[in-house]
Design a protein around this motif. Structure first.
Motif, PDB file in Angstrom:
ATOM      1  N   PHE A  99       0.851  -1.171   0.000  1.00 14.09           N
ATOM      2  CA  PHE A  99       0.000   0.000   0.000  1.00 14.09           C
ATOM      3  C   PHE A  99       0.893   1.229   0.000  1.00 14.09           C
ATOM      4  O   PHE A  99       1.890   1.279   0.716  1.00 14.09           O
ATOM      5  CB  PHE A  99      -0.917   0.020   1.222  1.00 14.09           C
ATOM      6  CG  PHE A  99      -2.025  -0.991   1.161  1.00 14.09           C
ATOM      7  CD1 PHE A  99      -3.310  -0.612   0.815  1.00 14.09           C
ATOM      8  CD2 PHE A  99      -1.777  -2.318   1.442  1.00 14.09           C
ATOM      9  CE1 PHE A  99      -4.332  -1.544   0.743  1.00 14.09           C
ATOM     10  CE2 PHE A  99      -2.793  -3.264   1.379  1.00 14.09           C
ATOM     11  CZ  PHE A  99      -4.076  -2.865   1.028  1.00 14.09           C
ATOM     12  N   GLU A 129      -3.308   3.680  10.548  1.00  9.13           N
ATOM     13  CA  GLU A 129      -3.088   4.696   9.522  1.00  9.13           C
ATOM     14  C   GLU A 129      -1.624   5.110   9.550  1.00  9.13           C
ATOM     15  O   GLU A 129      -1.028   5.248  10.624  1.00  9.13           O
ATOM     16  CB  GLU A 129      -3.973   5.913   9.756  1.00  9.13           C
ATOM     17  CG  GLU A 129      -5.467   5.640   9.624  1.00  9.13           C
ATOM     18  CD  GLU A 129      -6.274   6.917   9.806  1.00  9.13           C
ATOM     19  OE1 GLU A 129      -6.144   7.825   8.967  1.00  9.13           O
ATOM     20  OE2 GLU A 129      -7.012   7.006  10.793  1.00  9.13           O
ATOM     21  N   VAL A 176       1.901   5.068   0.809  1.00  3.38           N
ATOM     22  CA  VAL A 176       1.623   6.143   1.758  1.00  3.38           C
ATOM     23  C   VAL A 176       2.386   7.380   1.299  1.00  3.38           C
ATOM     24  O   VAL A 176       3.472   7.287   0.719  1.00  3.38           O
ATOM     25  CB  VAL A 176       2.029   5.771   3.203  1.00  3.38           C
ATOM     26  CG1 VAL A 176       1.212   4.601   3.709  1.00  3.38           C
ATOM     27  CG2 VAL A 176       3.517   5.448   3.303  1.00  3.38           C
ATOM     28  N   GLU A 201       1.028  -5.076   3.204  1.00  4.10           N
ATOM     29  CA  GLU A 201      -0.403  -5.227   3.484  1.00  4.10           C
ATOM     30  C   GLU A 201      -0.628  -5.501   4.965  1.00  4.10           C
ATOM     31  O   GLU A 201      -1.553  -4.947   5.569  1.00  4.10           O
ATOM     32  CB  GLU A 201      -0.975  -6.364   2.639  1.00  4.10           C
ATOM     33  CG  GLU A 201      -2.474  -6.580   2.815  1.00  4.10           C
ATOM     34  CD  GLU A 201      -2.995  -7.711   1.960  1.00  4.10           C
ATOM     35  OE1 GLU A 201      -4.197  -7.695   1.651  1.00  4.10           O
ATOM     36  OE2 GLU A 201      -2.207  -8.615   1.605  1.00  4.10           O
ATOM     37  N   ALA A 220      -0.244  -2.282   6.867  1.00  2.22           N
ATOM     38  CA  ALA A 220      -1.334  -1.358   6.564  1.00  2.22           C
ATOM     39  C   ALA A 220      -2.604  -1.697   7.341  1.00  2.22           C
ATOM     40  O   ALA A 220      -3.405  -0.812   7.666  1.00  2.22           O
ATOM     41  CB  ALA A 220      -1.622  -1.353   5.070  1.00  2.22           C
TER      42      ALA A 220
END
Length: 212
Positions: free
Chosen positions: A84, A119, A86, A112, A115
């Motif tokens: 993911f 947050e 960021v 993953e 994540a």
């Protein structure tokens, strides 16, 4: 690339990111400040959004422009990354929610599994106060939280200034924000100073990224 072909590629990528983020067209429309008919037309490949809306979607989905605008083969059985993205921020400041900061200097991928635990955002380190462990120009991955355990490295806001990266030390009636570099003196705060300065923890550093 003709407009029709671009619209079709964009629609496939948009549907893909809506699906993996478990977001409806209506929810996206609300976050972008557009009508549900508009997002529906995007998803059907009838129209495509302006670039400012594309950039907002990149922030929402944690992706790059190219992920939405280019044919990545998401729907053709190609192996997908489980990571993911960021945003990496150049600075964080008091009074500005992390998601509202526009000083985005890069993006980093996290796993993953990581994540799923909360947050996250990235922060580009400035200065040498955390050397030799963390260098000027390094990126740290930060889990958003308002507290941490003693000896953990945190990002803290002090008196409305930009966020600082320090090691947290907790005592019975006070805390200290400690630099790893011995040239810098620890910063001590009692409870009154924590409340009134103010001193606020906004996240815990969980990973270090260094570009060689």
């Amino acid at each position: 690339m003709v407009e029709k072909q671009f619209n079709e590629i964009f629609s496939k990528n948009l549907v893909h990111f809506l699906k993996i983020n478990q977001m409806t067209q209506a929810e996206l429309a609300e976050r972008l400040g557009v009508s549900t008919a508009t997002t529906s037309n995007w998803c059907k490949g009838l129209k495509s959004p302006r670039m400012d809306k594309v950039d907002k979607m990149c922030k929402i989905f944690g992706c790059l422009r190219s992920d939405l605008m280019e044919d990545k083969g998401f729907l053709r059985g190609k192996k997908q990354s489980k990571g993911f993205l960021v945003n990496v921020l150049g600075r964080v400041a008091a009074g500005i929610p992390i998601e509202a900061i526009t000083d985005i200097v890069d993006q980093e991928e996290i796993s993953e599994d990581l994540a799923k635990t909360g947050e996250f955002f990235g922060l580009r380190i400035q200065g040498n106060s955390m050397e030799p462990d963390i260098h000027n120009g390094d990126t740290v991955i930060v889990k958003k939280q308002d507290d941490a355990e003693t000896n953990e490295i945190v990002i803290a806001l002090i008196n409305g200034n930009d966020g600082v990266c320090k090691r947290l030390k907790k005592y019975a009636e006070s805390i200290a924000l400690v630099s790893i570099n011995p040239d810098y003196e620890p910063m001590y705060f009692n409870q009154e100073e924590i409340d009134n300065t103010p001193v606020r923890i906004i996240g815990k550093v969980v990973e270090l990224r260094r570009k060689l």
